[in-house]
Every structure is written in C-alpha cells, then in structure tokens.
Design a protein around this motif. Sequence first.
Motif, mmCIF file in Angstrom:
data_model
loop_
_atom_site.group_PDB
_atom_site.id
_atom_site.type_symbol
_atom_site.label_atom_id
_atom_site.label_comp_id
_atom_site.label_asym_id
_atom_site.label_seq_id
_atom_site.Cartn_x
_atom_site.Cartn_y
_atom_site.Cartn_z
ATOM 1 N N GLN A 120 0.826 -1.202 0.000
ATOM 2 C CA GLN A 120 0.000 0.000 0.000
ATOM 3 C C GLN A 120 0.865 1.258 0.000
ATOM 4 O O GLN A 120 0.543 2.251 -0.658
ATOM 5 N N LYS A 121 1.968 1.202 0.732
ATOM 6 C CA LYS A 121 2.887 2.339 0.785
ATOM 7 C C LYS A 121 3.508 2.599 -0.587
ATOM 8 O O LYS A 121 3.624 3.750 -1.019
ATOM 9 N N ILE A 123 2.214 1.715 -3.510
ATOM 10 C CA ILE A 123 1.166 2.206 -4.413
ATOM 11 C C ILE A 123 0.910 3.692 -4.173
ATOM 12 O O ILE A 123 0.771 4.479 -5.111
ATOM 13 N N LYS A 124 0.858 4.077 -2.897
ATOM 14 C CA LYS A 124 0.619 5.474 -2.554
ATOM 15 C C LYS A 124 1.755 6.360 -3.045
ATOM 16 O O LYS A 124 1.536 7.451 -3.582
ATOM 17 N N LYS A 125 2.993 5.874 -2.879
ATOM 18 C CA LYS A 125 4.155 6.639 -3.319
ATOM 19 C C LYS A 125 4.172 6.781 -4.829
ATOM 20 O O LYS A 125 4.455 7.846 -5.368
ATOM 21 N N SER A 127 1.576 6.628 -6.814
ATOM 22 C CA SER A 127 0.468 7.485 -7.219
ATOM 23 C C SER A 127 0.804 8.958 -7.021
ATOM 24 O O SER A 127 0.530 9.800 -7.871
ATOM 25 N N SER A 128 1.422 9.273 -5.880
ATOM 26 C CA SER A 128 1.749 10.669 -5.592
ATOM 27 C C SER A 128 2.846 11.190 -6.511
ATOM 28 O O SER A 128 2.821 12.333 -6.952
#
Length: 227
Positions: A120-121, A123-125, A127-128
């Motif tokens: 999840q980390k 994916i979030k990174k 995406s950002s």
Amino acid sequence: MPDTHTVKCTKRMLLFRRCLHTTLPQLSRKEINHDILKLVPLKARASVIDGTGKKTDNVPLKKFLQRNLDTKKEKLTIVNYRQSQEPEKYDPQIICKVTQLTEADRQAAADSSRQRYQEQKAIKKSSSSSSAPPKEKNVPISWGIGQADLNGQKKNAIESVLTRGHKAILELGRGGKRTRNISDLDLQKREWLVERVKAICEELGAEEYKHASGNLQSILTLYFYKR
C-alpha cells in the motif's frame, strides 16, 4: 453382457472415484477466517466445529467470524471440503473447525500485514509521484569535458534525472573555463559535443521539449524530457 455383480462393482468404483475427486481439494485448502467466505459465495454458510468439539451445521460464517471468533487467540480452518456438482447453484460443502493460534500463525499474520503495508505504501508513493508535476534538474557540462567522462559520469547523471521523471536542463559551458577568442577548431568541438549530448538523451528515450537557448560562444542550454 456383464452380470449384475459386475455392474454393481462398476457403479461402486465410479461412486468411490467421484467421492475421492470431490474430497481431494481439502488437502490443499489453506484458507482461514474471512478467506473461507470466498469459497462459499452463494450463501456464505458452512458447518462449524467449535472449541468444545460441538458441530453446528448451516452456520452464517460472516456473523460467526464477527461475533464468535476471538481472532487474537483463535482461527477458523477447513477440515473437510467437498465441491458441489453444480457450483453455479450450490456452494461447496465445507466443515470448519475453531483451533488455537500458534506462534507460527501469529508470525505469518504479522508478515502478511507487513507485506500489505509495504504494498500500500508503494502504491501510494507511486500514485503521488506520478501525479506530481516534473521538476527541472540542471546538469552542467563543461565545453572541455573528456569523452570518457561524458559517456560515463555525465551520462549517468542525465539518466538519473530522466528516470526519476524530471526534466533535464543540460547547461553546456557551465562551470568550465571561459575564453573570449574561440578558434574554428574549438567551435567544431563544441558542435560535436552538442550533437553527442543530444544523441545520449535520445538513447535514453528522451526528447527535446523546448528549443535550445544560448550559443556556442558562452553557454548553450538543452532541454530534454522523457515522457
């Protein structure tokens, strides 16, 4: 024509093979707790053997997992699995059992939780970083740079900027020794350097997003970006 005894034996053998085929999946079933719900998508029910050994049929698994299972100490596992002959109409027949969590179970759960967190980390990174506008990064290159340094250190610096999604601002003549009187031979060398830097960027999959600025007499700036 086969006799009655032969027919009965044949039927028994076929029945035995069918039962064997439908119960074999239980040997490889490792789903626990909420993962079991995926195996019974139609009614989400199964037989459950509780901690005292009592068996209850037709148990709503979702409610049981929420209200009756202490997930800090217990887990629900499959002890018997029989596939339905009509899976589009009926769920598999499943018997589950409540067992105590072992240290290995807790470690596996912790590892799984840690892995999900890292995914999840990431994916979030990703995406950002993909949504953020590209930054401009300067890469100074002196007119007197050697071919080995250009193809080595400077190429790596350009590649690092481009692969991170930034725009490469290549300043040829920045940081080097400046001279007022430039010979024709020096101009030819600078023209060669400009073409070589462009070729390096194209090899890295980048293209010019803006016309070059400046001149060969002082500083010439190239603008490359990898889309």
